[in-house]
Design a protein around this motif. Structure first.
Motif, mmCIF file in Angstrom:
data_model
loop_
_atom_site.group_PDB
_atom_site.id
_atom_site.type_symbol
_atom_site.label_atom_id
_atom_site.label_comp_id
_atom_site.label_asym_id
_atom_site.label_seq_id
_atom_site.Cartn_x
_atom_site.Cartn_y
_atom_site.Cartn_z
ATOM 1 N N ARG A 71 68.453 54.152 51.517
ATOM 2 C CA ARG A 71 68.726 52.767 51.933
ATOM 3 C C ARG A 71 68.584 52.625 53.457
ATOM 4 N NH1 ARG A 71 71.128 52.656 46.874
ATOM 5 N NH2 ARG A 71 70.985 50.598 45.944
ATOM 6 N N ARG A 72 69.026 53.631 54.187
ATOM 7 C CA ARG A 72 68.844 53.580 55.658
ATOM 8 C C ARG A 72 67.355 53.642 56.012
ATOM 9 N NH1 ARG A 72 72.968 57.573 55.819
ATOM 10 N NH2 ARG A 72 71.596 59.124 56.778
ATOM 11 N N GLU A 75 65.831 50.222 55.364
ATOM 12 C CA GLU A 75 66.164 49.262 56.429
ATOM 13 C C GLU A 75 65.324 49.535 57.680
ATOM 14 O OE1 GLU A 75 67.818 46.561 56.522
ATOM 15 O OE2 GLU A 75 68.416 46.750 54.435
ATOM 16 N N ALA A 76 65.204 50.823 58.014
ATOM 17 C CA ALA A 76 64.503 51.189 59.252
ATOM 18 C C ALA A 76 63.014 50.840 59.169
ATOM 19 C CB ALA A 76 64.694 52.680 59.525
ATOM 20 N N VAL A 77 62.400 51.092 58.014
ATOM 21 C CA VAL A 77 60.959 50.784 57.879
ATOM 22 C C VAL A 77 60.774 49.267 57.817
ATOM 23 C CG1 VAL A 77 58.893 51.071 56.443
ATOM 24 C CG2 VAL A 77 60.432 53.012 56.810
ATOM 25 N N ARG A 78 61.694 48.594 57.124
ATOM 26 C CA ARG A 78 61.594 47.131 57.017
ATOM 27 C C ARG A 78 61.683 46.474 58.401
ATOM 28 N NH1 ARG A 78 65.104 42.669 54.443
ATOM 29 N NH2 ARG A 78 66.673 43.713 55.643
ATOM 30 N N GLN A 112 63.500 51.028 46.120
ATOM 31 C CA GLN A 112 63.339 51.228 44.666
ATOM 32 C C GLN A 112 63.774 52.632 44.254
ATOM 33 O OE1 GLN A 112 59.249 50.126 44.695
ATOM 34 N NE2 GLN A 112 59.744 47.951 44.790
ATOM 35 N N ALA A 113 63.474 53.627 45.084
ATOM 36 C CA ALA A 113 63.901 55.003 44.771
ATOM 37 C C ALA A 113 65.420 55.111 44.825
ATOM 38 C CB ALA A 113 63.250 55.983 45.736
ATOM 39 N N ALA A 114 66.046 54.423 45.784
ATOM 40 C CA ALA A 114 67.514 54.447 45.880
ATOM 41 C C ALA A 114 68.128 53.841 44.626
ATOM 42 C CB ALA A 114 67.970 53.679 47.118
ATOM 43 N N THR A 182 57.021 57.145 61.248
ATOM 44 C CA THR A 182 57.801 58.311 61.693
ATOM 45 C C THR A 182 58.948 57.876 62.599
ATOM 46 O OG1 THR A 182 55.722 59.555 61.696
ATOM 47 C CG2 THR A 182 57.623 60.643 62.679
ATOM 48 N N GLU A 183 58.659 56.962 63.529
ATOM 49 C CA GLU A 183 59.724 56.470 64.416
ATOM 50 C C GLU A 183 60.837 55.814 63.603
ATOM 51 O OE1 GLU A 183 56.799 55.533 68.231
ATOM 52 O OE2 GLU A 183 57.574 53.870 67.036
ATOM 53 N N ALA A 184 60.435 55.027 62.609
ATOM 54 C CA ALA A 184 61.436 54.338 61.778
ATOM 55 C C ALA A 184 62.263 55.353 61.000
ATOM 56 C CB ALA A 184 60.742 53.364 60.829
ATOM 57 N N LEU A 185 61.585 56.298 60.366
ATOM 58 C CA LEU A 185 62.319 57.275 59.540
ATOM 59 C C LEU A 185 63.236 58.140 60.405
ATOM 60 C CD1 LEU A 185 59.483 58.329 57.045
ATOM 61 C CD2 LEU A 185 61.393 56.759 56.621
ATOM 62 N N HIS A 186 62.814 58.411 61.634
ATOM 63 C CA HIS A 186 63.666 59.181 62.558
ATOM 64 C C HIS A 186 64.975 58.425 62.817
ATOM 65 C CE1 HIS A 186 64.823 61.805 65.821
ATOM 66 N NE2 HIS A 186 64.893 60.768 66.645
ATOM 67 N N GLN A 187 64.840 57.101 62.962
ATOM 68 C CA GLN A 187 66.022 56.249 63.179
ATOM 69 C C GLN A 187 67.027 56.349 62.038
ATOM 70 O OE1 GLN A 187 66.974 54.094 65.667
ATOM 71 N NE2 GLN A 187 65.366 55.119 66.836
ATOM 72 N N ALA A 188 66.538 56.653 60.840
ATOM 73 C CA ALA A 188 67.417 56.696 59.662
ATOM 74 C C ALA A 188 68.378 57.883 59.715
ATOM 75 C CB ALA A 188 66.590 56.722 58.381
ATOM 76 N N GLY A 189 68.117 58.844 60.623
ATOM 77 C CA GLY A 189 69.082 59.907 60.896
ATOM 78 C C GLY A 189 69.285 60.929 59.781
ATOM 79 N N LEU A 190 68.200 61.392 59.177
ATOM 80 C CA LEU A 190 68.326 62.443 58.157
ATOM 81 C C LEU A 190 68.533 63.802 58.829
ATOM 82 C CD1 LEU A 190 67.374 60.134 56.365
ATOM 83 C CD2 LEU A 190 65.829 61.710 55.229
#
Ligand code: NAD
Length: 479
Positions: A71-72, A75-78, A112-114, A182-190
């Motif tokens: 979900r994070r 949001e980050a990619v959106r 959708q995966a979430a 990549t920048e967006a997914l990095h923001q999601a903090g995995l």
């Protein structure tokens, strides 16, 4: 000029060990718009090592934790949808409405995966055994240029949902989209190492991922030829492999179809994503007695199909992604003419009214051949451009036989005014998806090919299970 000189390993943006510089082009102008420093095999090994280190902890996380991560990520990619739309237009040339859809799709697949994960049960009973669906390990995810951001996010979403860690090798021609994602997914903090993104060539980075013993799973979308080489490369270490490959999808217009609706829909199915789509309906099967009507409607529909500037909202077909792809499409148009197919619309060269010479973008005239027989090259090989073949048939039996007479089996379309009849025809088509009177996508339904269109499925629970291995535990319960 865009300069992209970092890849993403172990939760950080790093300078690649690889030193090769790769040029990015705007296909609408054929001008260089950027340079990418490519990763090499050493970078791939570092990424695989990071994913391997992250796997034990990540695979043990509760699904609620992974659902929250997805979900994070969504949001980050959106939040970057505008930037991503712009990147798709600039480096790929998809028309603006398509580019917007592609950017939103990249975000949506994560949500959708979430949602799937929330309802998916990793544990079940089989007789006296307990069956536990167990993440496979490190997954190698390899994407093509015709939907790079969507496939990065879609494949990663399934891997994360399953509890796998990932090394992603995006298309080297899609580095602007990859940087934004990549920048967006990095923001999601995995946690570091859960996903790593190494843009490089297929022969180096791709080859390392598909042969490395620490990679358990490959999910690949691309050409059938490369898919076969990946299957061979992965055999040595018995990798689990999902292959989403090419297509030569039939559009069956049944004799009861409302042609005023069916013909424009058929052309839309064929010209989808500027014709650069594995699911494009490139063989239009038409009852012989209605051929003249179909041809007249197709000619006028093509006249209204604008190929040109992807930023113009009236544009339906953008440029081909590269000069190589443009030349490939031109070659197939020539082959169609040489083999005796009749040009109904379009043909070789550039569309009228667009810049010519050194300023010319890689635009193709929307082209429809008629009088095509199913053994002609243009009916057998995937062209990957806006070039369609109308193939007449005698009766429904022959239509089904022609539809199935192909090495591919990714998608098919049935157009009819009788839903029950269309359903019966759909049941006899050898394809992973059959669309009846629609072009709509269903993200919960499995997607993938029969025959040489691939192995395995993506999306929904089938897509999730492609990253899982069932483990049976016996002796826990009395039989
Ligand atoms: P491609 O097969 O040339 O490349 C796809 C990816 O594989 C790229 O990232 C490339 O760098 C990499 N690659 C190339 N050689 C490799 C190797 N030896 N080992 C590992 N990786 C390697 O395909 P493309 O030209 O990027 O994309 C167009 C093709 O993709 C078409 O044939 C199309 O039908 C297919 N496609 C299929 C689907 C589907 O879901 N079935 C969707 C989109 C595209």
């Amino acid at each position: 000029m865009h300069i992209i000189d970092q890849i993403y390993i172990d939760g950080a943006f790093v300078t690649p060990h690889g030193e090769e510089l790769f040029e990015l082009f705007n296909p609408a102008t054929a001008q260089v718009i950027g340079r990418v420093r490519l990763a090499d095999a050493e970078d791939a090994r570092r990424a695989i090592a990071a994913a391997r280190r992250a796997f034990p902890a990540f695979s043990g996380t509760d699904k609620s934790v992974r659902s929250a991560m997805l979900r994070r990520m969504h949001e980050a990619v959106r939040a970057r949808a505008d930037d991503l739309t712009e990147a798709v237009i600039e480096e790929y040339g998809a028309p603006v409405s398509r580019s917007r859809w592609m950017a939103e799709h990249a975000a949506d697949v994560l949500l959708q995966a979430a949602e799937l994960l929330d309802s998916y049960d990793f544990q079940r009973r089989a007789g006296s055994a307990e069956v536990v669906m167990t993440p496979l390990g490190v997954a190698g995810l390899i994407t093509p240029w015709n939907s790079n951001a969507g496939f990065i996010c879609g494949k990663l979403a399934a891997a994360i949902a399953a509890g796998c860690t990932a090394v992603i090798k995006p298309s080297e021609m899609s580095a602007l989209q990859t940087r934004i994602v990549t920048e967006a997914l990095h923001q999601a903090g995995l946690p570091p190492g859960v996903f790593n993104i190494v843009t490089g060539r297929g022969e180096t980075v791709g080859a390392e991922i598909t042969t490395h013993p620490d990679v358990a799973k490959i999910s690949f979308t691309g050409s059938t030829a490369v898919g076969k080489s990946i299957l061979r490369a992965g055999a040595e270490t018995l990798k689990r492999v999902t292959l989403e490959l090419g297509g030569k999808s039939p559009v069956l217009i049944l004799d009861d179809a409302n042609l005023a609706q069916a013909v424009p829909l058929a052309l839309q199915a064929g010209f989808i994503n500027s014709g650069q789509a594995c699911i494009a309906g490139t063989r239009i099967l038409v009852p012989r007695e209605r051929l003249a009507e179909v041809e007249a409607l197709a000619r006028s529909a093509v006249e209204q199909t604008r190929a040109g500037d992807p930023r113009d909202p009236a544009t339906a077909i953008g440029p081909m992604v590269s000069r190589k792809q443009w030349e490939r499409v031109q070659r197939y148009i020539r082959i169609g003419i040489d083999e005796g197919a009749r040009l109904l619309a379009g043909g070789e060269g550039l569309p009228q009214g667009l810049p010519q010479g050194s300023q010319a973008g890689w635009f193709v005239r929307p082209t429809v051949f008629s009088g095509v027989s199913n053994d002609m090259t243009i009916a057998r090989e995937e062209i990957f451009g806006p070039v369609l073949a109308i193939i007449p048939y005698r009766d429904e039996e022959e239509a089904i036989a022609i539809a199935n007479d192909t090495q591919y089996g990714l998608q098919a379309y049935v157009l009819s005014s009788d839903p029950a009849r269309a359903r019966a025809v759909a049941a006899r088509i050898e394809a992973g998806r059959v669309l009846i009177n629609t072009l709509a996508h269903e993200p919960k339904a499995p997607f993938g090919g029969f025959k040489q269109s691939g192995i395995g499925r993506e999306y929904g629970s089938f897509g999730l299970e492609a990253f899982l291995e069932p483990k049976s535990v016996l002796g826990m319960h009395a039989a």
